[in-house]
Scaffold this motif. Structure first.
Motif, PDB file in Angstrom:
ATOM      1  N   SER A  81      -6.234 -52.705  40.862  1.00 46.54           N
ATOM      2  CA  SER A  81      -5.891 -52.711  42.287  1.00 46.54           C
ATOM      3  C   SER A  81      -6.717 -51.676  43.045  1.00 46.54           C
ATOM      4  O   SER A  81      -6.907 -51.789  44.250  1.00 46.54           O
ATOM      5  CB  SER A  81      -4.392 -52.455  42.478  1.00 46.54           C
ATOM      6  N   ARG A  82      -7.242 -50.654  42.328  1.00 44.59           N
ATOM      7  CA  ARG A  82      -8.046 -49.627  43.003  1.00 44.59           C
ATOM      8  C   ARG A  82      -9.529 -49.753  42.664  1.00 44.59           C
ATOM      9  O   ARG A  82     -10.325 -48.886  43.034  1.00 44.59           O
ATOM     10  CB  ARG A  82      -7.541 -48.233  42.597  1.00 44.59           C
ATOM     11  N   GLY A  83      -9.899 -50.792  41.955  1.00 41.25           N
ATOM     12  CA  GLY A  83     -11.316 -51.011  41.636  1.00 41.25           C
ATOM     13  C   GLY A  83     -11.899 -49.989  40.669  1.00 41.25           C
ATOM     14  O   GLY A  83     -13.086 -49.654  40.724  1.00 41.25           O
ATOM     15  N   VAL A  84     -11.055 -49.471  39.757  1.00 45.55           N
ATOM     16  CA  VAL A  84     -11.494 -48.446  38.801  1.00 45.55           C
ATOM     17  C   VAL A  84     -11.507 -49.067  37.404  1.00 45.55           C
ATOM     18  O   VAL A  84     -10.609 -49.821  37.037  1.00 45.55           O
ATOM     19  CB  VAL A  84     -10.529 -47.239  38.849  1.00 45.55           C
ATOM     20  N   ALA A  85     -12.531 -48.735  36.611  1.00 45.27           N
ATOM     21  CA  ALA A  85     -12.620 -49.272  35.241  1.00 45.27           C
ATOM     22  C   ALA A  85     -11.705 -48.495  34.294  1.00 45.27           C
ATOM     23  O   ALA A  85     -11.366 -47.332  34.553  1.00 45.27           O
ATOM     24  CB  ALA A  85     -14.069 -49.175  34.754  1.00 45.27           C
ATOM     25  N   VAL A  86     -11.306 -49.160  33.203  1.00 44.02           N
ATOM     26  CA  VAL A  86     -10.522 -48.488  32.151  1.00 44.02           C
ATOM     27  C   VAL A  86     -11.315 -48.546  30.846  1.00 44.02           C
ATOM     28  O   VAL A  86     -11.693 -49.626  30.390  1.00 44.02           O
ATOM     29  CB  VAL A  86      -9.141 -49.157  31.956  1.00 44.02           C
ATOM     30  N   HIS A  87     -11.561 -47.374  30.278  1.00 47.81           N
ATOM     31  CA  HIS A  87     -12.210 -47.284  28.967  1.00 47.81           C
ATOM     32  C   HIS A  87     -11.184 -46.795  27.951  1.00 47.81           C
ATOM     33  O   HIS A  87     -10.462 -45.826  28.216  1.00 47.81           O
ATOM     34  CB  HIS A  87     -13.387 -46.304  29.014  1.00 47.81           C
ATOM     35  N   VAL A  88     -11.136 -47.462  26.809  1.00 47.01           N
ATOM     36  CA  VAL A  88     -10.225 -47.042  25.747  1.00 47.01           C
ATOM     37  C   VAL A  88     -11.034 -46.339  24.652  1.00 47.01           C
ATOM     38  O   VAL A  88     -11.951 -46.928  24.080  1.00 47.01           O
ATOM     39  CB  VAL A  88      -9.466 -48.248  25.153  1.00 47.01           C
ATOM     40  N   ASP A  89     -10.685 -45.075  24.405  1.00 49.51           N
ATOM     41  CA  ASP A  89     -11.224 -44.388  23.235  1.00 49.51           C
ATOM     42  C   ASP A  89     -10.384 -44.880  22.060  1.00 49.51           C
ATOM     43  O   ASP A  89      -9.320 -44.354  21.766  1.00 49.51           O
ATOM     44  CB  ASP A  89     -11.129 -42.869  23.414  1.00 49.51           C
ATOM     45  N   GLY A  90     -10.918 -45.907  21.407  1.00 49.53           N
ATOM     46  CA  GLY A  90     -10.164 -46.566  20.342  1.00 49.53           C
ATOM     47  C   GLY A  90     -10.654 -46.148  18.970  1.00 49.53           C
ATOM     48  O   GLY A  90     -10.717 -46.977  18.058  1.00 49.53           O
ATOM     49  N   ALA A  91     -10.983 -44.869  18.814  1.00 48.30           N
ATOM     50  CA  ALA A  91     -11.439 -44.378  17.506  1.00 48.30           C
ATOM     51  C   ALA A  91     -10.530 -44.931  16.406  1.00 48.30           C
ATOM     52  O   ALA A  91     -10.996 -45.428  15.388  1.00 48.30           O
ATOM     53  CB  ALA A  91     -11.443 -42.849  17.489  1.00 48.30           C
ATOM     54  N   ARG A  92      -9.209 -44.877  16.648  1.00 46.37           N
ATOM     55  CA  ARG A  92      -8.235 -45.394  15.670  1.00 46.37           C
ATOM     56  C   ARG A  92      -7.435 -46.569  16.245  1.00 46.37           C
ATOM     57  O   ARG A  92      -6.236 -46.704  15.978  1.00 46.37           O
ATOM     58  CB  ARG A  92      -7.307 -44.273  15.218  1.00 46.37           C
TER      59      ARG A  92
END
Ligand SMILES: *Cc1c(COP(=O)(O)O)cnc(C)c1O
Length: 377
Positions: A174-185
């Motif tokens: 809704s705010r035009g911001v990306a989401v990155h997941v640090d999915g090391a585990r």
């Protein structure tokens, strides 16, 4: 050591500092020796291609990139999401990117960090996140990215739920911001929840995945995202010196990790549970540990406020194998754990820890904690 030499049995070393200490299995070593390779900077390594295809499929993205480390993968992700400058990324105050990556997103990517408090379960307060997002004002950097960590390392391997992710990604979109997941585990989270990993990445822009932790590969992490994102990520990897030629020898081990090492993660989680239950009962006036909060393969042990000792004392006692304890335990065991702080210890379970090892860890912890507790009184 002279003590040990006198003993009948050699010291058994059980290394719980991190799941990064795993050594490649025989299957991985065989795959490495047989790997078909080419120059990956020219895009000609078939084994790397196969690993990247498999990782993209597993994580539910169009494409993926094989990268030397999780740290470089996170840095590249931030560089690509925040390209164009004057950007900031929202991070949890206990996140790996914020605490343990040398501040690389500031020094190398030129991205400002905006820190929001992590809850004890690794999630973020979404109202705080919303209030932290800054757009289009000459005074501020522009928020282009929110990073979350799943499982959350410093919060004790906690699993971030799909419900939280849905709320977060709705807010971000809704705010035009990306989401990155640090999915090391990330696969530990998926296994703990009994869901496919892509379920945890719905509407996210990118995710990492470490092959070199609980999946047991010697080296390497994956970064996954859209095809356009990965094309940019490939450029950034090269400028950081991460173009790595016949990387197929490493990718071959990574493929074995994806084929053979995911289903067994549940064993690490069970081991962590068993040890957490022991620690929670053995000396409550000295150390505390809540098995309810052990979601995956990480156990955090906290010293009580007035216990009068420090984590270093416990680390030393766990590491040394004495004759006396050999009599009590029946084996000579050295258990190595990490002191996260003067109050907190971290134990991480992984593929190189057998069920026998877990039994020994329980015996040794019980012996050491009871002894320290008795001396304290
Ligand atoms: C280990 C880890 C990383 C970085 O991985 P390296 O391969 O050691 O650089 C990133 N994030 C989290 C949560 C980690 O636990």
């Amino acid at each position: 050591m002279t003590n040990n030499a006198e003993m009948m049995t050699p010291v058994r070393v059980i290394d719980l500092r991190s799941d990064t200490v795993t050594r490649p299995s025989q299957a991985m070593r065989t795959a490495i020796s047989l790997a078909e390779v080419g120059d990956d900077v020219y895009g000609e390594d078939p084994t790397v291609h196969e690993l990247e295809r498999r990782a993209a499929e597993l994580l539910g993205f169009e494409a993926a990139l094989f990268i030397p480390t999780g740290t470089m993968a996170n840095l590249i992700a931030v560089m690509v999401h925040c390209r164009g400058g004057d950007s900031e990324a929202i991070l949890g105050h206990r996140s790996h990117i914020h605490l343990y990556e040398q501040g690389g997103i500031a020094t190398l990517a030129g991205v400002h960090t905006r820190v929001v408090k992590n809850h004890a379960d690794g999630t973020l307060d979404l109202e705080e996140v919303e209030a932290a997002i800054r757009l289009d004002d000459v005074h501020f950097p522009v928020t282009r990215l929110i990073c979350v960590e799943n499982t959350h390392n410093m919060c004790g391997g906690r699993v971030i739920s799909p419900l939280f992710m849905t709320r977060l990604t709705q807010l971000a979109q809704s705010r035009g911001v990306a989401v990155h997941v640090d999915g090391a585990r990330l696969l530990n989270a998926a296994v703990a929840l009994g869901v496919p990993p892509d379920r945890l990445l719905v509407n996210c822009s990118s995710s990492t995945l470490c092959l070199s932790k609980s999946l047991g590969a010697p080296v390497g992490s994956m970064l996954a995202g859209s095809a356009a994102f990965i094309a940019q990520a490939r450029r950034r990897r090269k400028v950081l010196g991460g173009g790595w030629r016949q990387a197929g020898v490493l990718a071959a081990a990574g493929l074995v990790a994806l084929d053979a090492m995911i289903d067994r993660l549940v064993e690490d989680h069970q081991a962590a549970q068993r040890v957490a239950r022991t620690v929670s009962n053995v000396a409550p006036a000295l150390v505390q540990c809540d098995p309810e909060h052990v979601d995956t393969n990480i156990v955090m042990v906290t010293l009580t406020d007035d216990c009068g000792i420090q984590t270093a004392d416990i680390c030393t006692a766990l590491k040394e194998a004495t004759i006396k304890e050999m009599e009590a335990i029946g084996e000579s065991v050295s258990v190595i754990v990490s002191a996260i702080s003067s109050r907190c210890l971290r134990l991480v379970f992984h593929a190189d820890i057998s069920t026998d090892d877990v039994d020994l860890v329980i015996k040794k912890l019980t012996y050491v904690l009871q002894k320290i507790n008795a001396n304290k009184k």
